[in-house]
Design a protein around this motif. Structure first.
Motif, PDB file in Angstrom:
ATOM      1  N   ALA A  35       9.020  23.273   4.813  1.00 56.16           N
ATOM      2  CA  ALA A  35       7.778  22.473   5.413  1.00 56.16           C
ATOM      3  C   ALA A  35       6.785  22.003   4.403  1.00 56.16           C
ATOM      4  N   ASN A  36       6.504  20.681   4.495  1.00 56.86           N
ATOM      5  CA  ASN A  36       5.446  20.305   3.398  1.00 56.86           C
ATOM      6  C   ASN A  36       4.109  19.909   4.376  1.00 56.86           C
ATOM      7  N   ASN A  37       3.604  20.964   4.466  1.00 60.71           N
ATOM      8  CA  ASN A  37       2.202  20.538   5.085  1.00 60.71           C
ATOM      9  C   ASN A  37       1.219  19.687   4.543  1.00 60.71           C
ATOM     10  N   GLY A  38       0.480  18.890   5.229  1.00 61.66           N
ATOM     11  CA  GLY A  38      -0.475  17.739   4.587  1.00 61.66           C
ATOM     12  C   GLY A  38      -0.884  16.978   5.754  1.00 61.66           C
ATOM     13  N   SER A  39      -1.042  15.732   5.297  1.00 60.56           N
ATOM     14  CA  SER A  39      -1.820  14.629   6.604  1.00 60.56           C
ATOM     15  C   SER A  39      -1.166  13.641   5.976  1.00 60.56           C
ATOM     16  N   PHE A  40      -0.443  12.729   7.033  1.00 59.99           N
ATOM     17  CA  PHE A  40       0.246  11.559   7.029  1.00 59.99           C
ATOM     18  C   PHE A  40      -0.227  10.636   8.292  1.00 59.99           C
ATOM     19  N   SER A  41       0.400   9.232   7.877  1.00 52.13           N
ATOM     20  CA  SER A  41       0.192   8.369   8.953  1.00 52.13           C
ATOM     21  C   SER A  41       1.301   7.488   9.070  1.00 52.13           C
ATOM     22  N   LEU A  42       1.435   6.927  10.178  1.00 51.95           N
ATOM     23  CA  LEU A  42       2.670   5.978  10.465  1.00 51.95           C
ATOM     24  C   LEU A  42       2.568   4.928  11.282  1.00 51.95           C
ATOM     25  N   SER A  43       2.896   3.740  10.656  1.00 43.01           N
ATOM     26  CA  SER A  43       2.763   2.472  11.405  1.00 43.01           C
ATOM     27  C   SER A  43       4.351   2.021  11.540  1.00 43.01           C
ATOM     28  N   ILE A  44       4.394   1.521  12.685  1.00 41.97           N
ATOM     29  CA  ILE A  44       5.773   0.952  13.171  1.00 41.97           C
ATOM     30  C   ILE A  44       5.269  -0.680  13.658  1.00 41.97           C
ATOM     31  N   ARG A  45       5.690  -1.739  12.856  1.00 42.55           N
ATOM     32  CA  ARG A  45       5.057  -3.005  13.305  1.00 42.55           C
ATOM     33  C   ARG A  45       6.033  -4.025  12.871  1.00 42.55           C
ATOM     34  N   LYS A  46       5.867  -5.136  13.726  1.00 42.05           N
ATOM     35  CA  LYS A  46       6.675  -6.231  13.411  1.00 42.05           C
ATOM     36  C   LYS A  46       6.456  -6.976  12.039  1.00 42.05           C
ATOM     37  N   THR A  47       7.283  -7.387  11.342  1.00 47.88           N
ATOM     38  CA  THR A  47       7.267  -7.900   9.614  1.00 47.88           C
ATOM     39  C   THR A  47       6.548  -9.228   9.905  1.00 47.88           C
ATOM     40  N   ASN A  48       5.644  -9.488   8.980  1.00 49.75           N
ATOM     41  CA  ASN A  48       4.685 -10.780   8.881  1.00 49.75           C
ATOM     42  C   ASN A  48       5.712 -11.765   8.544  1.00 49.75           C
ATOM     43  N   SER A  49       5.224 -12.997   9.424  1.00 50.46           N
ATOM     44  CA  SER A  49       5.930 -14.317   9.224  1.00 50.46           C
ATOM     45  C   SER A  49       4.938 -15.204   8.725  1.00 50.46           C
ATOM     46  N   LEU A  50       3.815 -14.533   8.421  1.00 46.78           N
ATOM     47  CA  LEU A  50       2.445 -15.484   7.946  1.00 46.78           C
ATOM     48  C   LEU A  50       2.250 -14.838   6.515  1.00 46.78           C
ATOM     49  N   PRO A  51       1.408 -15.609   5.716  1.00 51.93           N
ATOM     50  CA  PRO A  51       0.819 -15.106   4.528  1.00 51.93           C
ATOM     51  C   PRO A  51       0.303 -13.648   4.548  1.00 51.93           C
ATOM     52  N   SER A  52       0.581 -12.881   3.601  1.00 47.19           N
ATOM     53  CA  SER A  52       0.163 -11.475   3.597  1.00 47.19           C
ATOM     54  C   SER A  52       0.045 -10.998   2.098  1.00 47.19           C
ATOM     55  N   LYS A  53      -0.738 -10.021   2.099  1.00 42.10           N
ATOM     56  CA  LYS A  53      -1.223  -9.230   0.789  1.00 42.10           C
ATOM     57  C   LYS A  53      -0.456  -8.092   0.728  1.00 42.10           C
ATOM     58  N   LYS A  54       0.136  -7.643  -0.716  1.00 42.67           N
ATOM     59  CA  LYS A  54       0.635  -6.308  -0.966  1.00 42.67           C
ATOM     60  C   LYS A  54      -0.235  -5.340  -0.601  1.00 42.67           C
ATOM     61  N   GLN A  55      -0.101  -4.449  -0.009  1.00 45.70           N
ATOM     62  CA  GLN A  55      -0.868  -3.215   0.248  1.00 45.70           C
ATOM     63  C   GLN A  55      -0.334  -2.009  -0.841  1.00 45.70           C
ATOM     64  N   MET A  56      -1.249  -1.353  -1.437  1.00 43.13           N
ATOM     65  CA  MET A  56      -1.016  -0.145  -2.427  1.00 43.13           C
ATOM     66  C   MET A  56      -0.501   0.985  -1.733  1.00 43.13           C
ATOM     67  N   ASN A  57       0.509   1.536  -1.846  1.00 43.82           N
ATOM     68  CA  ASN A  57       0.939   2.790  -1.303  1.00 43.82           C
ATOM     69  C   ASN A  57       0.643   4.089  -1.992  1.00 43.82           C
ATOM     70  N   SER A  58       0.775   5.039  -1.329  1.00 39.68           N
ATOM     71  CA  SER A  58       0.168   6.431  -1.919  1.00 39.68           C
ATOM     72  C   SER A  58       0.554   7.003  -3.309  1.00 39.68           C
ATOM     73  N   TYR A  59       1.792   6.630  -3.575  1.00 41.90           N
ATOM     74  CA  TYR A  59       2.256   6.611  -4.967  1.00 41.90           C
ATOM     75  C   TYR A  59       1.671   5.878  -5.996  1.00 41.90           C
ATOM     76  N   GLU A  60       1.523   4.630  -5.700  1.00 47.22           N
ATOM     77  CA  GLU A  60       1.155   3.765  -6.443  1.00 47.22           C
ATOM     78  C   GLU A  60      -0.581   4.083  -6.854  1.00 47.22           C
ATOM     79  N   PHE A  61      -1.165   4.567  -5.847  1.00 44.90           N
ATOM     80  CA  PHE A  61      -2.526   5.062  -5.842  1.00 44.90           C
ATOM     81  C   PHE A  61      -2.756   6.220  -6.697  1.00 44.90           C
TER      82      PHE A  61
END
Length: 572
Positions: free
Chosen positions: A193-219
């Motif tokens: 078990a890897n205790n910690g804190s996490f967030s989960l999003s399930i969403r339709k992909t964008n078909s409009l202009p969008s911005k790349k979001q930094m992920n936790s590893y890149e951060f």
């Protein structure tokens, strides 16, 4: 004799510069559910407050400040977020009054403002308002052979591989029909078990202009970024939200130190605090999470109160001149169909909001600071008397009043203590509002009062000792003091957002939702996902909107290891 100590300590108005190095450096990572929003939608965010360089959850700050800034570096809205164990969450509705354009969401703590090299959270957003005509036009140089170049849109990376990856995502199906249940399994790769804190999003992909979001590893790898330059030292909000201000003496400007200042957040579960000013006449209140009331009454305490004026400090936060705006995006006719579909779906969902409501997590009941020492008289249990004087004589035996030179005062009897030897006045409150001039209570209508609470004896609260406590609780919890003057400030203060639990659709059994349209683009938002087992299964239902959907898991283990996973599936 009853002597009760319940001391409120104000944070110092300044910190020595060498003290800033004694605490760890804070940074905030933001996981947003989307970077392209249409007016009428809600932006969901999870905030991770971390200490560098190990990226463990910070225990320094209890408040995060969040601002939405437009391309002219103007703040559209500002909010506060509670941080618990280094994490917090916020939900921001995008109104139909906001203009189409590029925006930045900024998140920081007071403590971060002291470090100009901190990794501040700056998330690029695109907001599109189809209800306001935009004057932005696409330059000819941005098109080739009549085809739109959309460099902003980002493709989905399935099961993105990063170093130290601790989990994997598994779907029971990669293609589903409308309103079908899908099972998402989150598995530990190392078998523990890897205790910690996490967030989960399930969403339709964008078909409009969008911005790349930094992920936790890149951060965790980006040790440079937007900087904050400010010569002032900001207090870390170690124990809660800080409300600061100062006083001025109209008769003798030098007499501003060691003055008692009281703050009331009146209501059913009121808050009341007393602090002293420092040598510069400044004061700081530290507010608890509950009650989360915004109406505040701040006043100078003492017989010479009319010599003073009180004012709150204007909050100085993020230095907006440090922000760099990116290239403007442009909407062409190629996006018309996608925008219309999304806007219509959004309007349908909002029209059925009464059936799919999000819920606000209830506040924990707040007991008054003198609890459990009080004796209560619920007036409905006694013969009713119309006036305060009659009620004092006939019902509330421990309370008595005096009238001298047209001055009406209230006191509390203590059979174990001779009050004549203690010259301090009683602390008199109505719904938590400090009443210094009790003459205003002579005409108090007792049929509007629910109960009277009393604490006899000497009560030490903060820097002041009181000759007992009297608190009147009105039936509607809406008493308004008649006190006026520069020494008392009645104002609204910004309080942190209440935590919201997002609606979760369920079609397992026949229900009232079967005949309700389902045009959700956001299938699931789970900001407080705990992965305390080797394997966790999450279920969700698709909507009536076909297309490609993205699953995005972000977060950090208790050891500061970043977790960033993506997966995709199709709804037909």
């Amino acid at each position: 004799m009853l002597i009760t100590a319940n001391t409120v300590i104000a944070q110092s108005g300044s910190l020595a510069k060498n003290e800033t190095t004694e605490l760890n450096i804070e940074n905030i990572f933001v996981h947003a559910n989307n970077t392209t929003l249409v007016a009428g939608e809600t932006l969901h965010c999870k905030f991770y407050c971390l200490n560098s360089p190990k990226n463990n959850f910070s225990s320094i700050s209890k408040i995060a400040h969040v601002e939405l800034v437009n391309k002219e570096n103007q703040v559209i809205f500002a909010n506060k977020i509670y941080l618990e164990n280094g994490t917090g969450e916020g939900d921001f509705f995008i109104p139909t009054t906001i203009e189409t354009g590029n925006y930045k969401l900024i998140a920081y703590t007071n403590w971060m403002l002291n470090n100009k090299n901190t990794k501040t959270a700056v998330t690029d957003l695109i907001i599109i308002n189809p209800y306001i005509v935009s004057t932005i036009k696409k330059p000819v140089s941005q098109t080739q052979n009549g085809q739109e170049k959309n460099e902003e849109n980002q493709s989905i990376t399935t099961n993105s591989s990063t170093k130290d990856q601790s989990f994997a995502l598994e779907l029971n199906k990669k293609a589903a029909t409308k309103r079908e249940q899908i099972l998402l399994k989150i598995k530990s790769l190392n078998g523990i078990a890897n205790n910690g804190s996490f967030s989960l999003s399930i969403r339709k992909t964008n078909s409009l202009p969008s911005k790349k979001q930094m992920n936790s590893y890149e951060f965790t790898k980006s040790y440079s970024g937007e900087t904050i330059n400010n010569n002032s030292l900001f207090l870390p909000e170690l124990r809660g939200e800080v409300i600061s201000g100062s006083i001025k003496n109209n008769k003798d400007p030098k007499q501003i130190a060691d003055k008692n200042i009281a703050l009331s957040l009146p209501g059913k579960d009121f808050a009341f605090k007393v602090v002293k000013t420092n040598e510069d006449g400044k004061f700081n209140f530290i507010l608890e999470k509950s009650p989360n009331y915004s109406n505040a009454i701040i006043q100078v305490v003492g017989e010479d109160k009319n010599d003073y004026a009180v004012e709150l400090d204007k909050y100085q936060g993020y230095n907006l001149s440090e922000l760099k705006q990116g290239e403007e995006f442009y909407l062409s006719s190629d996006y018309k169909a996608s925008l219309e579909e999304r806007s219509i779906a959004n309007q349908i969902e909002n029209s059925y909001y009464h059936l799919k409501k999000d819920s606000i997590q209830p506040e924990i009941k707040k007991f008054p600071f003198y609890h459990p020492l009080e004796k209560e008289y619920i007036l409905g249990d006694y013969t009713k008397f119309p006036t305060l004087k009659e009620t004092t004589i006939e019902v509330v035996k421990e309370m008595y009043y005096r009238e001298e030179n047209k001055n009406f005062t209230l006191h509390v009897r203590d059979i174990n203590y001779d009050l004549n030897f203690f010259s301090e006045p009683s602390l008199v409150l109505v719904d938590g509002v400090l009443i210094q001039n009790t003459n205003e209570l002579v005409d108090l209508k007792m049929d509007e009062i629910y109960k009277v609470s009393l604490v006899p004896g000497v009560y030490i609260y903060g820097p002041t000792a009181f000759d007992g406590i009297i608190n009147f609780t009105s039936k509607n919890h809406d008493y308004s003091t008649k006190e006026k003057g520069a020494h008392i400030l009645k104002t609204d203060i910004q309080r942190p957002l209440n935590k919201i639990t997002s609606f979760k659709q369920d079609y397992t059994n026949k229900s009232k939702y079967d005949r309700v349209p389902d045009y959700r683009y956001q299938l699931l938002w789970e900001p407080e996902l705990l992965l305390d087992n080797n394997e966790k299964t999450i279920s969700f239902f698709t909507s009536d909107v076909p297309g490609q959907y993205e699953i995005n898991l972000e977060g950090f283990t208790k050891d500061g290891v970043p977790v960033s996973l993506k997966e995709s599936f199709e709804v037909k």
